[in-house]
Write an enzyme that holds these catalytic residues in place. Sequence first.
Site, PDB file in Angstrom:
ATOM      1  N   HIS A 138       0.811  -1.232   0.000  1.00 42.59           N
ATOM      2  CA  HIS A 138       0.000   0.000   0.000  1.00 42.59           C
ATOM      3  C   HIS A 138       0.835   1.268   0.000  1.00 42.59           C
ATOM      4  O   HIS A 138       0.267   2.361   0.101  1.00 42.59           O
ATOM      5  CB  HIS A 138      -0.924   0.049   1.211  1.00 42.59           C
ATOM      6  CG  HIS A 138      -1.956  -1.025   1.235  1.00 42.59           C
ATOM      7  ND1 HIS A 138      -3.221  -0.854   0.716  1.00 42.59           N
ATOM      8  CD2 HIS A 138      -1.928  -2.276   1.722  1.00 42.59           C
ATOM      9  CE1 HIS A 138      -3.922  -1.962   0.895  1.00 42.59           C
ATOM     10  NE2 HIS A 138      -3.155  -2.854   1.504  1.00 42.59           N
TER      11      HIS A 138
ATOM     12  N   LYS B  22      -8.983  13.299   4.416  1.00 44.89           N
ATOM     13  CA  LYS B  22      -8.000  12.213   4.429  1.00 44.89           C
ATOM     14  C   LYS B  22      -7.050  12.486   5.579  1.00 44.89           C
ATOM     15  O   LYS B  22      -7.082  13.563   6.166  1.00 44.89           O
ATOM     16  CB  LYS B  22      -7.235  12.158   3.101  1.00 44.89           C
ATOM     17  CG  LYS B  22      -6.707  13.519   2.636  1.00 44.89           C
ATOM     18  CD  LYS B  22      -6.095  13.453   1.247  1.00 44.89           C
ATOM     19  CE  LYS B  22      -7.090  13.535   0.118  1.00 44.89           C
ATOM     20  NZ  LYS B  22      -7.151  12.328  -0.694  1.00 44.89           N
ATOM     21  N   ARG B  23      -6.192  11.524   5.912  1.00 44.98           N
ATOM     22  CA  ARG B  23      -5.175  11.780   6.926  1.00 44.98           C
ATOM     23  C   ARG B  23      -4.329  12.980   6.516  1.00 44.98           C
ATOM     24  O   ARG B  23      -4.157  13.249   5.316  1.00 44.98           O
ATOM     25  CB  ARG B  23      -4.288  10.544   7.095  1.00 44.98           C
ATOM     26  CG  ARG B  23      -4.974   9.420   7.847  1.00 44.98           C
ATOM     27  CD  ARG B  23      -5.309   9.822   9.267  1.00 44.98           C
ATOM     28  NE  ARG B  23      -4.122   9.836  10.098  1.00 44.98           N
ATOM     29  CZ  ARG B  23      -3.811   8.903  11.001  1.00 44.98           C
ATOM     30  NH1 ARG B  23      -4.624   7.887  11.210  1.00 44.98           N
ATOM     31  NH2 ARG B  23      -2.720   9.003  11.718  1.00 44.98           N
TER      32      ARG B  23
ATOM     33  N   LYS C 219       0.167  14.456   0.923  1.00 48.77           N
ATOM     34  CA  LYS C 219      -1.210  14.666   0.463  1.00 48.77           C
ATOM     35  C   LYS C 219      -1.501  16.150   0.219  1.00 48.77           C
ATOM     36  O   LYS C 219      -2.514  16.514  -0.364  1.00 48.77           O
ATOM     37  CB  LYS C 219      -2.196  14.092   1.479  1.00 48.77           C
ATOM     38  CG  LYS C 219      -2.132  12.559   1.593  1.00 48.77           C
ATOM     39  CD  LYS C 219      -3.088  12.036   2.667  1.00 48.77           C
ATOM     40  CE  LYS C 219      -2.928  10.571   2.974  1.00 48.77           C
ATOM     41  NZ  LYS C 219      -3.580   9.673   2.003  1.00 48.77           N
TER      42      LYS C 219
ATOM     43  N   THR D 267      -8.947   6.063  -2.031  1.00 50.91           N
ATOM     44  CA  THR D 267     -10.266   5.449  -2.168  1.00 50.91           C
ATOM     45  C   THR D 267     -11.344   6.509  -1.942  1.00 50.91           C
ATOM     46  O   THR D 267     -12.435   6.415  -2.508  1.00 50.91           O
ATOM     47  CB  THR D 267     -10.458   4.291  -1.170  1.00 50.91           C
ATOM     48  OG1 THR D 267      -9.981   4.705   0.110  1.00 50.91           O
ATOM     49  CG2 THR D 267      -9.711   3.047  -1.614  1.00 50.91           C
TER      50      THR D 267
ATOM     51  N   LYS E 256     -15.047   7.440  -3.867  1.00 50.69           N
ATOM     52  CA  LYS E 256     -16.331   7.694  -3.189  1.00 50.69           C
ATOM     53  C   LYS E 256     -16.889   9.046  -3.616  1.00 50.69           C
ATOM     54  O   LYS E 256     -18.091   9.192  -3.886  1.00 50.69           O
ATOM     55  CB  LYS E 256     -16.139   7.670  -1.669  1.00 50.69           C
ATOM     56  CG  LYS E 256     -15.717   6.300  -1.136  1.00 50.69           C
ATOM     57  CD  LYS E 256     -15.148   6.381   0.287  1.00 50.69           C
ATOM     58  CE  LYS E 256     -14.439   5.063   0.636  1.00 50.69           C
ATOM     59  NZ  LYS E 256     -13.588   5.179   1.843  1.00 50.69           N
TER      60      LYS E 256
HETATM   61  C1  26Q Z   1       3.349   0.416  10.209  1.00 46.97           C
HETATM   62  C2  26Q Z   1       4.257   0.109  11.204  1.00 46.97           C
HETATM   63  C3  26Q Z   1       4.129   0.628  12.480  1.00 46.97           C
HETATM   64  C4  26Q Z   1       3.043   1.454  12.758  1.00 46.97           C
HETATM   65  C5  26Q Z   1       2.115   1.744  11.772  1.00 46.97           C
HETATM   66  C6  26Q Z   1       2.280   1.231  10.504  1.00 46.97           C
HETATM   67  C7  26Q Z   1       1.294   1.557   9.454  1.00 46.97           C
HETATM   68  C8  26Q Z   1      -0.063   1.563   9.725  1.00 46.97           C
HETATM   69  C9  26Q Z   1      -0.974   1.902   8.766  1.00 46.97           C
HETATM   70  C10 26Q Z   1       1.698   1.881   8.164  1.00 46.97           C
HETATM   71  C11 26Q Z   1       0.772   2.202   7.198  1.00 46.97           C
HETATM   72  C12 26Q Z   1      -0.582   2.219   7.493  1.00 46.97           C
HETATM   73  C13 26Q Z   1      -1.607   2.587   6.516  1.00 46.97           C
HETATM   74  C14 26Q Z   1      -1.397   2.850   5.249  1.00 46.97           C
HETATM   75  C15 26Q Z   1      -2.484   3.244   4.351  1.00 46.97           C
HETATM   76  O1  26Q Z   1      -3.611   3.474   4.765  1.00 46.97           O
HETATM   77  N1  26Q Z   1      -2.217   3.338   3.042  1.00 46.97           N
HETATM   78  C16 26Q Z   1      -3.230   3.715   2.088  1.00 46.97           C
HETATM   79  O2  26Q Z   1      -3.851   2.531   1.621  1.00 46.97           O
HETATM   80  C17 26Q Z   1      -4.971   2.825   0.798  1.00 46.97           C
HETATM   81  C18 26Q Z   1      -5.637   1.509   0.438  1.00 46.97           C
HETATM   82  O3  26Q Z   1      -4.858   0.816  -0.478  1.00 46.97           O
HETATM   83  C19 26Q Z   1      -4.548   3.608  -0.425  1.00 46.97           C
HETATM   84  O4  26Q Z   1      -5.708   3.971  -1.120  1.00 46.97           O
HETATM   85  C20 26Q Z   1      -3.763   4.851  -0.022  1.00 46.97           C
HETATM   86  O5  26Q Z   1      -3.251   5.488  -1.179  1.00 46.97           O
HETATM   87  C21 26Q Z   1      -2.645   4.489   0.927  1.00 46.97           C
HETATM   88  O6  26Q Z   1      -1.994   5.655   1.403  1.00 46.97           O
END
Ligand code: 26Q
Length: 807
Positions: free
Chosen positions: A355, A537-538, A543, A645, A649
């Site tokens: 991702h 979004k975050r 972004k 995503t 939407k």
């Molecule tokens: C990893 C290690 C330690 C702590 C946290 C994490 C961690 C947690 C969540 C790393 C990444 C995430 C989330 C990533 C994320 O949401 N990515 C998004 O995924 C979506 C679905 O595929 C995409 O549409 C987005 O572009 C992407 O940013």
Amino acid sequence: MPQPATGATPKELAQSIRDHLTYSIGKDAPHASLSDWRMALSLAVRDRIVEPWFASTRATYGGNLKRVHYLSMEFLIGRLLEDSVVNLGLDDAAREALKGLGVEYDEVIHDEPEAALGNGGLGRLAACYMESMATLGVPAYGYGLRYEHGLFRQRFDKGRQVETAESWLKSRNPWEFERPEAAYEIGFGGWIEGDGAKKIWHPEESVIAAAYDMPVIGWRGRWANTLRLWSGKAVGEFDLARFNRGEYIAAGAAESLARTISRVLYPDDSTEAGKELRLKQEYFFTAASVRDIMRRFASQGEAIAKLPERVAIQMNDTHPAIAGAELVRVLLDDFGQDFDTAADMAVRVLNYTNHTLLPEALEAWHEGLFRKILPRHMDLIERIDDHHKRRNPSRPLELSAIHHGQVHMGTLAFMQSGHVNGVSALHTELMKETVFHDLHRLHPERIVNVTNGVTPRRWLYSANPALSGLITETLGGEDWVDHLDQLKLIEPHIGDAGWLDRYAAAKRHNKIALSNWLNDTMGITPDPDALFDVQIKRIHEYKRQFLNILETIAYWDAIRQNPEADWQPRVKIFGGKAAPGYAVAKEIIHLINDVAKVINNDPLMRGRLMVVYPPNYNVSMAVRLIPAADLSEQISTAGKEASGTGNMKLSMNGALTIGTLDGANVEIREHVGAENFFLFGMSTEEVEARRAVPDHARKAIAECPELSRAISLIGSGTFGGDPARYGRLIDILTNWDTYLVCSDFADYLSTQRKIDASFGDRENWHRMAALNTARMGWFSSDRSIRDYMERVWQMEGQGDGREKRAG
Ligand code: 26Q
């Protein structure tokens, strides 16, 4: 106990609700609170899920179907009651039943706490996929963690983000079933006995993984799957034995770990913190899931060689990547396989979805920490890496899962997966060229693309009744809800002025509803005739919320210079949380709020410009904002957003996109047509080239007076009063500008002005919006799941599980 009822008439439902209120909640109607009614309705609805749930399980095992196991650290499911009601087709009945009982349905729905068991896109995608797999009748299990506290709540204190704990489990969760019989002891630390083939791991501490099941019901209740979430429980009896042996500290440590392990979701969605507890969480839920999968497989009594035909495991990013080593361990220890057989078999079972390409977000653990927590698995990873090298003699020397004293989870996951996928066409190509370049050369068939999708049940049908009512009427039924391609059938009606007026009226209805909600919650009332411009979004530098707020400042400044000109009224709406440790993101939030304060209090801006930032953006807020948006901001630096995503939407709900050629924007634009999409900014290649230009930011600022004015307004203390407050943001912008905000600014600004002009021709705008809706059917998560079945899980022969369902 009430008899589980299945009737769907308002009368039958009302009877079930009353029974549950009396016998399950123990309340008398006159004394029941809103939450009591919610619980009663939830239980009545739940009764109606149980039958299809059992029938789906019977069909899966009766037909010996292949099962998908979706392993994810996050499931951002949000509120569940409305989803279940809608999918069972009980919405009208529930409304009427409650009305008869003197209770307002919408209030009951909104009383439910959100299951915010995720950070953002990745977690919400997992939730959409669970819903689509249930709708398509794909036998599937979701596996994750039952966090006691989901993502923090956000509030603003003088414009600054403040986080508070979220406790969705404070009241009873009617959607879960505790499964005391499904429990696994998960060990950590300790030492390894023996060498050679037979190794025994003696963990230093262990925690029980206790299962909680939530049913996931598909459209019209035709199929239901299980989301199994693990919760940490102390080992109890085992502890006592240790305690008696005098191992007091180990006994106590295990108990405190049990309490901690599933307590909170890590609120970070990018920077890898390398925290010990995070690694323990990952192993805890992954190991329990793998053992559960293997126990269920073994109970079927089939030869182990059949495993890849019956079981697919999908790793949602690398967070569950330890599944590979755990699966190999189980195959060695419990199924008597030799190492090579086990390692080869794992590749036929496992798959990995990537991702992100952001280097700081790629998971890597210090080898020392890894070995301390998981000594047996560290050994196994070394052997898996060696096995990969033996199987691929041409493998480059530096290509290894263990590199410079770090365990690289992406490399490990890739080596152990039959298929590795990106989440949009562009992202998948970039994966091949960048992070997985060498691995891709070695395994050219392994990387495939599956562009993300979103469930139309939640994001169109139930979020936007005004629009979905029009679609249903136009198409003469609700078939489109699980065949979203049929949206294209509305296209011939768009030229009909009467029809287009109704499309516009639906949008206006949603904008009024949002305006009323903002008035109730924030005391701010945007004009529904203004352009609603939405970025939700975050908060992340890539972004580029910063780009948006800089343009907002420039627009404000321009209006002030010439207030009487013909300005297009706009409402800038922001929503999103920053990771608590991400200082720059938090400064951006502060700046947006400071700018909002100045603009919203400027009498010259009345009827022209407004900035709104409702705190605590979450799934429920998204459901309010998305149907009311005119413009969708998808403005990341090209090459950085894996897919997005929210972009899907918003477009589906008739917002036009202002966007870069990034992530799924590229495919959205291809589908809706370039003339119905506001493209701006540099491409991935141009971004690369621009980065190499010395002083690119300063040059861009010098060439763009609007940008330079906006920056000096910030620097002079116009927003917040203190000129030093945003010193760091300005320094980053002018001296580093990693995400090329300055270099894309001029194009962004002029595209925004084109949008103003375009919105002035309201009829043409609505036509473009309706074309977006009509052409977005491909972005249903049903299509994504079909792609996974065909390209990743090799389930194309299995067809639609619903048809094979017994009874
Ligand atoms: C990893 C290690 C330690 C702590 C946290 C994490 C961690 C947690 C969540 C790393 C990444 C995430 C989330 C990533 C994320 O949401 N990515 C998004 O995924 C979506 C679905 O595929 C995409 O549409 C987005 O572009 C992407 O940013």
